[in-house]
Enzyme design. Structure first.
Site, mmCIF file in Angstrom:
data_model
loop_
_atom_site.group_PDB
_atom_site.id
_atom_site.type_symbol
_atom_site.label_atom_id
_atom_site.label_comp_id
_atom_site.label_asym_id
_atom_site.label_seq_id
_atom_site.Cartn_x
_atom_site.Cartn_y
_atom_site.Cartn_z
ATOM 1 N N GLU A 188 81.031 35.321 35.109
ATOM 2 C CA GLU A 188 81.663 34.321 35.995
ATOM 3 C C GLU A 188 82.127 33.111 35.171
ATOM 4 O O GLU A 188 83.207 32.552 35.416
ATOM 5 C CB GLU A 188 80.669 33.827 37.052
ATOM 6 C CG GLU A 188 80.096 34.903 37.962
ATOM 7 C CD GLU A 188 78.798 35.504 37.430
ATOM 8 O OE1 GLU A 188 78.723 35.783 36.218
ATOM 9 O OE2 GLU A 188 77.877 35.708 38.227
ATOM 10 N N LEU B 38 69.502 59.611 13.381
ATOM 11 C CA LEU B 38 69.415 59.011 14.725
ATOM 12 C C LEU B 38 70.104 57.653 14.803
ATOM 13 O O LEU B 38 69.617 56.726 15.457
ATOM 14 C CB LEU B 38 67.948 58.893 15.163
ATOM 15 C CG LEU B 38 67.125 60.186 15.092
ATOM 16 C CD1 LEU B 38 65.690 59.938 15.557
ATOM 17 C CD2 LEU B 38 67.750 61.305 15.926
HETATM 18 N N1 LIG Z 1 72.169 70.736 16.280
HETATM 19 C C1 LIG Z 1 72.861 69.839 17.010
HETATM 20 C C2 LIG Z 1 72.321 68.586 17.363
HETATM 21 N N2 LIG Z 1 71.074 68.239 16.959
HETATM 22 C C3 LIG Z 1 70.475 66.920 17.164
HETATM 23 O O1 LIG Z 1 71.047 65.929 16.307
HETATM 24 C C4 LIG Z 1 70.021 65.405 15.426
HETATM 25 C C5 LIG Z 1 70.622 65.004 14.092
HETATM 26 O O2 LIG Z 1 70.959 63.647 14.139
HETATM 27 P P1 LIG Z 1 71.675 62.925 12.890
HETATM 28 O O3 LIG Z 1 70.861 63.255 11.666
HETATM 29 O O4 LIG Z 1 71.660 61.481 13.227
HETATM 30 O O5 LIG Z 1 73.058 63.510 12.779
HETATM 31 C C6 LIG Z 1 69.054 66.545 15.344
HETATM 32 O O6 LIG Z 1 67.796 66.196 14.873
HETATM 33 C C7 LIG Z 1 69.006 66.986 16.789
HETATM 34 O O7 LIG Z 1 68.282 66.062 17.571
HETATM 35 N N3 LIG Z 1 73.100 67.730 18.105
HETATM 36 C C8 LIG Z 1 74.369 68.040 18.469
HETATM 37 O O8 LIG Z 1 75.041 67.234 19.122
HETATM 38 N N4 LIG Z 1 74.897 69.224 18.123
HETATM 39 C C9 LIG Z 1 74.201 70.142 17.434
HETATM 40 O O9 LIG Z 1 74.766 71.212 17.140
HETATM 41 ZN ZN LIG Z 2 74.991 34.126 35.684
#
Ligand SMILES: Nc1c(N[C@@H]2O[C@H](COP(=O)(O)O)[C@@H](O)[C@H]2O)[nH]c(=O)[nH]c1=O
Ligand SMILES: [Zn+2]
Ligand SMILES: NC(=O)C1=CN([C@@H]2O[C@H](COP(=O)(O)OP(=O)(O)OC[C@H]3O[C@@H](n4cnc5c(N)ncnc54)[C@H](OP(=O)(O)O)[C@@H]3O)[C@@H](O)[C@H]2O)C=CC1
Length: 353
Positions: A52, A211
């Site tokens: 706002e 992550l």
């Molecule tokens: N294999 C898989 C996934 N896997 C997830 O992604 C995490 C890896 O995270 P990072 O290391 O930050 O890239 C892995 O530990 C799991 O939780 N994610 C997806 O979108 N697609 C995929 O095919």
């Molecule tokens: Zn406010």
């Protein structure tokens, strides 16, 4: 209807400020004079002016005399309390704005209808509930947090065409990618939209995940990792202190480091509820849970989730870690190259996602 178009604009604006505003709500506001928008604004990053205030301040000098005759549209009830900034309802009164159209009330215990009461007590006309469902949906993380005292929970996983999260045997300590880089980029955008990201111990040990947000621009979520008995070695990415990380463990009295925090919880009884309590205490409005199966299934079985985003890829594994079992209404289905993305919802009250 013209009124709805202006509230729709408030929602667009709200979206722009949403993530940076956390743990505050993201609010959009427009000032309309004779059918013309003369000011608009959204919530600044946490601690800064509310929607706002930014809306009123955006009005050009030559239009400022029109402010008292303009109608203020705002997606959430104007605040009535002194937080990090003064009450927006006071500013609205001071500026002489006579007509205010509010999307929905603020569930925060310090506001909860008091903003509207204050405006009405000052003789202002307040219309409440325009596009209410949409306004609640826009701030669904905030509403969920204050109404249910837990974060908004997004489950996310990728499964092979034959229903596995990962194959039986893995050569390397990194994820076996099921989805294409385009889907993975979308996941990084999603990560940037949530306050926290959570995975189970086995996922950390098998994948050593980062992550974080790498393929998108935005906030890194707080990493939250299960490690009941301290199985995760110091050398793993989740312990590199690059981003704030909370390790949930049964071990007591572990010393916190600058960016690495230990929280002692019980695993055997009500684990997902115990996790939610820690996230709530840390003021984390939302969490994306990225696996693995046991962790996801624990939340599903407890009914503690709000939406699930499931990718189905074309890979066939034959055996391995099975994907979680989940039933719910499929709200949307789309193709991203060869991946299929399903959005499943566990709620009815917030309208469309
Ligand atoms: N294999 C898989 C996934 N896997 C997830 O992604 C995490 C890896 O995270 P990072 O290391 O930050 O890239 C892995 O530990 C799991 O939780 N994610 C997806 O979108 N697609 C995929 O095919
Ligand atoms: Zn406010
Ligand atoms: N394709 C995808 O989207 C994803 C794939 N994966 C894959 O999935 C696999 C890991 O999945 P999964 O084996 O199910 O492991 P999880 O990552 O869910 O971790 C399981 C461990 O976490 C702790 N834990 C989780 N839930 C509970 C509970 N309810 N009660 C007590 N402890 C709990 C336990 O640790 P402890 O034994 O120390 O007590 C348990 O052994 C990996 O191979 C990974 O690559 C993982 C994420 C996403």
């Amino acid at each position: 209807m013209a009124e709805e178009i202006f509230m729709q604009r408030c929602l667009e604006l709200a979206e722009k400020g949403m993530r940076n505003a956390m743990p505050n709500p993201g609010v959009g506001a427009v000032l309309v004079h004779n059918g013309r928008i003369i000011g608009e604004g959204h919530t600044s990053p946490y601690g800064g002016p509310h929607g706002e205030v930014n809306c009123i301040n955006s009005v050009r000098a030559e239009n400022r005399h029109l402010i008292p005759e303009a109608t203020l549209y705002v997606s959430l009830e104007p605040c009535s309390h002194h937080g990090k900034t003064p009450p927006c309802s006071d500013l609205i009164i001071e500026k002489g704005i006579k007509n205010i159209i509010v999307g929905t009330t603020d569930p925060h215990e310090k506001v909860a209808g008091n903003g509207i009461k204050k405006l009405r007590a000052a003789g202002r006309h307040v219309q409440l509930g325009l596009l209410e469902k949409e306004c609640r949906n826009s701030n669904r993380r905030f509403f969920n947090f204050h109404e249910k005292q837990r974060p908004y929970i997004v489950l996310k996983w990728a499964e092979s065409a034959d229903g596995f999260l990962s194959p039986q045997h893995k050569e390397e300590q990194k994820p076996v990618w099921i989805t294409t880089p385009y889907s993975r980029q979308l996941v990084h955008k999603w990560r940037s939209e949530e306050a926290a990201i959570l995975v189970g111990t086995q996922t950390v040990l098998d994948d050593n995940p980062g992550l974080d947000v790498r393929s998108w621009t935005g906030h890194n979520p707080v990493r939250v990792v299960l490690d009941r008995s301290g199985r995760i070695p110091e050398s793993y990415s989740v312990k590199n202190q690059k981003n704030k990380t909370i390790i949930l463990t049964e071990q007591a009295n572990l010393p916190n480091l600058d960016n690495l925090f230990f929280e002692t919880i019980t695993f055997d009884n009500a684990l997902p509820q115990n996790i939610c309590s820690v996230l709530y205490r840390h003021n984390l409005l939302s969490v994306i849970i990225e696996g693995g199966r046991q962790t996801l299934q624990t939340f599903i079985d407890a009914g503690l989730w709000d939406e699930a985003r499931v990718f189905k890829g074309t890979a066939v594994f034959g055996s391995g870690t099975k994907a979680p079992h989940l039933t719910g209404d499929i709200a949307a289905r789309e193709k991203i190259l060869n991946d299929e993305l399903l959005i499943i919802r566990n709620y009815g009250q917030y309208n469309t996602i």
